[in-house]
Design a protein around this motif. Sequence first.
Motif, PDB file in Angstrom:
ATOM      1  N   ILE A   1      -4.457   9.688   5.574  1.00  0.00           N
ATOM      2  CA  ILE A   1      -4.430   8.312   6.075  1.00  0.00           C
ATOM      3  C   ILE A   1      -5.323   7.415   5.225  1.00  0.00           C
ATOM      4  O   ILE A   1      -4.928   6.300   4.869  1.00  0.00           O
ATOM      5  CB  ILE A   1      -4.825   8.274   7.566  1.00  0.00           C
ATOM      6  N   LEU A   2      -6.512   7.885   4.886  1.00  0.00           N
ATOM      7  CA  LEU A   2      -7.412   7.092   4.046  1.00  0.00           C
ATOM      8  C   LEU A   2      -6.804   6.849   2.657  1.00  0.00           C
ATOM      9  O   LEU A   2      -6.901   5.751   2.109  1.00  0.00           O
ATOM     10  CB  LEU A   2      -8.774   7.766   3.916  1.00  0.00           C
ATOM     11  N   SER A   3      -6.167   7.862   2.103  1.00  0.00           N
ATOM     12  CA  SER A   3      -5.519   7.719   0.805  1.00  0.00           C
ATOM     13  C   SER A   3      -4.396   6.683   0.877  1.00  0.00           C
ATOM     14  O   SER A   3      -4.255   5.842  -0.015  1.00  0.00           O
ATOM     15  CB  SER A   3      -4.968   9.072   0.352  1.00  0.00           C
ATOM     16  N   ASN A   4      -3.604   6.723   1.957  1.00  0.00           N
ATOM     17  CA  ASN A   4      -2.524   5.750   2.130  1.00  0.00           C
ATOM     18  C   ASN A   4      -3.072   4.340   2.333  1.00  0.00           C
ATOM     19  O   ASN A   4      -2.479   3.365   1.872  1.00  0.00           O
ATOM     20  CB  ASN A   4      -1.631   6.134   3.305  1.00  0.00           C
ATOM     21  N   MET A   5      -4.212   4.229   3.032  1.00  0.00           N
ATOM     22  CA  MET A   5      -4.827   2.916   3.212  1.00  0.00           C
ATOM     23  C   MET A   5      -5.290   2.345   1.874  1.00  0.00           C
ATOM     24  O   MET A   5      -5.076   1.160   1.589  1.00  0.00           O
ATOM     25  CB  MET A   5      -6.019   3.020   4.176  1.00  0.00           C
ATOM     26  N   ILE A   6      -5.901   3.176   1.048  1.00  0.00           N
ATOM     27  CA  ILE A   6      -6.388   2.726  -0.258  1.00  0.00           C
ATOM     28  C   ILE A   6      -5.215   2.311  -1.149  1.00  0.00           C
ATOM     29  O   ILE A   6      -5.263   1.274  -1.817  1.00  0.00           O
ATOM     30  CB  ILE A   6      -7.260   3.819  -0.909  1.00  0.00           C
ATOM     31  N   THR A   7      -4.143   3.094  -1.142  1.00  0.00           N
ATOM     32  CA  THR A   7      -2.951   2.729  -1.914  1.00  0.00           C
ATOM     33  C   THR A   7      -2.330   1.454  -1.372  1.00  0.00           C
ATOM     34  O   THR A   7      -1.886   0.594  -2.125  1.00  0.00           O
ATOM     35  CB  THR A   7      -1.920   3.873  -1.872  1.00  0.00           C
ATOM     36  N   GLY A   8      -2.291   1.307  -0.049  1.00  0.00           N
ATOM     37  CA  GLY A   8      -1.673   0.145   0.578  1.00  0.00           C
ATOM     38  C   GLY A   8      -2.371  -1.157   0.258  1.00  0.00           C
ATOM     39  O   GLY A   8      -1.718  -2.153  -0.064  1.00  0.00           O
ATOM     40  N   VAL A   9      -3.704  -1.183   0.340  1.00  0.00           N
ATOM     41  CA  VAL A   9      -4.413  -2.433   0.067  1.00  0.00           C
ATOM     42  C   VAL A   9      -4.464  -2.742  -1.422  1.00  0.00           C
ATOM     43  O   VAL A   9      -4.725  -3.881  -1.811  1.00  0.00           O
ATOM     44  CB  VAL A   9      -5.853  -2.430   0.658  1.00  0.00           C
ATOM     45  N   ASN A  10      -4.197  -1.745  -2.264  1.00  0.00           N
ATOM     46  CA  ASN A  10      -4.200  -1.950  -3.706  1.00  0.00           C
ATOM     47  C   ASN A  10      -2.809  -2.310  -4.227  1.00  0.00           C
ATOM     48  O   ASN A  10      -2.642  -3.280  -4.952  1.00  0.00           O
ATOM     49  CB  ASN A  10      -4.723  -0.697  -4.409  1.00  0.00           C
ATOM     50  N   GLN A  11      -1.784  -1.527  -3.852  1.00  0.00           N
ATOM     51  CA  GLN A  11      -0.428  -1.733  -4.375  1.00  0.00           C
ATOM     52  C   GLN A  11       0.573  -2.150  -3.306  1.00  0.00           C
ATOM     53  O   GLN A  11       1.533  -2.837  -3.604  1.00  0.00           O
ATOM     54  CB  GLN A  11       0.084  -0.437  -5.012  1.00  0.00           C
ATOM     55  N   GLY A  12       0.406  -1.681  -2.089  1.00  0.00           N
ATOM     56  CA  GLY A  12       1.363  -1.949  -1.030  1.00  0.00           C
ATOM     57  C   GLY A  12       2.469  -0.900  -1.016  1.00  0.00           C
ATOM     58  O   GLY A  12       2.588  -0.082  -1.934  1.00  0.00           O
ATOM     59  N   PHE A  13       3.251  -0.920   0.054  1.00  0.00           N
ATOM     60  CA  PHE A  13       4.372   0.009   0.200  1.00  0.00           C
ATOM     61  C   PHE A  13       5.648  -0.782   0.435  1.00  0.00           C
ATOM     62  O   PHE A  13       5.610  -1.904   0.944  1.00  0.00           O
ATOM     63  CB  PHE A  13       4.148   0.944   1.392  1.00  0.00           C
ATOM     64  N   GLU A  14       6.778  -0.188   0.073  1.00  0.00           N
ATOM     65  CA  GLU A  14       8.063  -0.815   0.367  1.00  0.00           C
ATOM     66  C   GLU A  14       9.129   0.239   0.600  1.00  0.00           C
ATOM     67  O   GLU A  14       9.057   1.346   0.053  1.00  0.00           O
ATOM     68  CB  GLU A  14       8.483  -1.788  -0.731  1.00  0.00           C
ATOM     69  N   ARG A  15      10.081  -0.108   1.453  1.00  0.00           N
ATOM     70  CA  ARG A  15      11.256   0.730   1.700  1.00  0.00           C
ATOM     71  C   ARG A  15      12.470  -0.137   1.438  1.00  0.00           C
ATOM     72  O   ARG A  15      12.527  -1.301   1.867  1.00  0.00           O
ATOM     73  CB  ARG A  15      11.311   1.212   3.155  1.00  0.00           C
ATOM     74  N   VAL A  16      13.446   0.413   0.745  1.00  0.00           N
ATOM     75  CA  VAL A  16      14.668  -0.314   0.413  1.00  0.00           C
ATOM     76  C   VAL A  16      15.805   0.270   1.246  1.00  0.00           C
ATOM     77  O   VAL A  16      15.980   1.490   1.315  1.00  0.00           O
ATOM     78  CB  VAL A  16      14.991  -0.198  -1.100  1.00  0.00           C
ATOM     79  N   LEU A  17      16.551  -0.621   1.900  1.00  0.00           N
ATOM     80  CA  LEU A  17      17.691  -0.228   2.719  1.00  0.00           C
ATOM     81  C   LEU A  17      18.953  -0.837   2.122  1.00  0.00           C
ATOM     82  O   LEU A  17      18.930  -1.961   1.608  1.00  0.00           O
ATOM     83  CB  LEU A  17      17.518  -0.737   4.158  1.00  0.00           C
ATOM     84  N   GLU A  18      20.058  -0.093   2.193  1.00  0.00           N
ATOM     85  CA  GLU A  18      21.348  -0.579   1.708  1.00  0.00           C
ATOM     86  C   GLU A  18      22.302  -0.704   2.882  1.00  0.00           C
ATOM     87  O   GLU A  18      22.330   0.159   3.757  1.00  0.00           O
ATOM     88  CB  GLU A  18      21.938   0.399   0.689  1.00  0.00           C
ATOM     89  N   ILE A  19      23.090  -1.772   2.881  1.00  0.00           N
ATOM     90  CA  ILE A  19      24.094  -1.971   3.917  1.00  0.00           C
ATOM     91  C   ILE A  19      25.454  -1.707   3.286  1.00  0.00           C
ATOM     92  O   ILE A  19      25.794  -2.294   2.255  1.00  0.00           O
ATOM     93  CB  ILE A  19      24.042  -3.410   4.481  1.00  0.00           C
TER      94      ILE A  19
END
Length: 179
Positions: free
Chosen positions: A71-89
Amino acid sequence: MSRIGRKPIVLPKGVDVKIDGSEVTVKGTKGTMKFGIMPNIEVALEDGQVAVKRANDEKSVRAAHGMTRAILSNMITGVNQGFERVLEIIGVGYRAQMQGKNLVMALGFSHPVEVVPPEGIEFAVDGPTKIIVRGIDKQLVGQIAANIRGYRPPEPYKGKGIRYAGEYVIRKAGKAGGK
């Protein structure tokens, strides 16, 4: 000992970590996140790295050790780079568009489906059939993407619906004896 939990987390430039008792605050270019640490888990800041240690070898503490580090690793990555998910319709007449900050989708229902982004999440539409969900919280980005997919999951006969980018949908043959 946990193989994930004992790995130190290297802090990238521009990310500050503050440990205040049982709460860790991570601050970066994209935002700030807080996390409460369980008892028997200790977080320390050493030489520009975050180390997670545990007090004993009970099963629940061992499980929390690796989870806390992840969780801490994901928080550090999130505030530095962010996360995204791509969905296709996929489907005739299925499309998405933005109305202000809200996502409005036509999914074959008698009404349009409107999704209001919670705080910390932003939507983007790349063409009428591609939705991008962005944010700094990995869990929240994944949950919102799953909620959007849940409005019209891909069906196995024609493959119509909303799917994650790169998701493989197992197709069924359908009726074979009708000819």
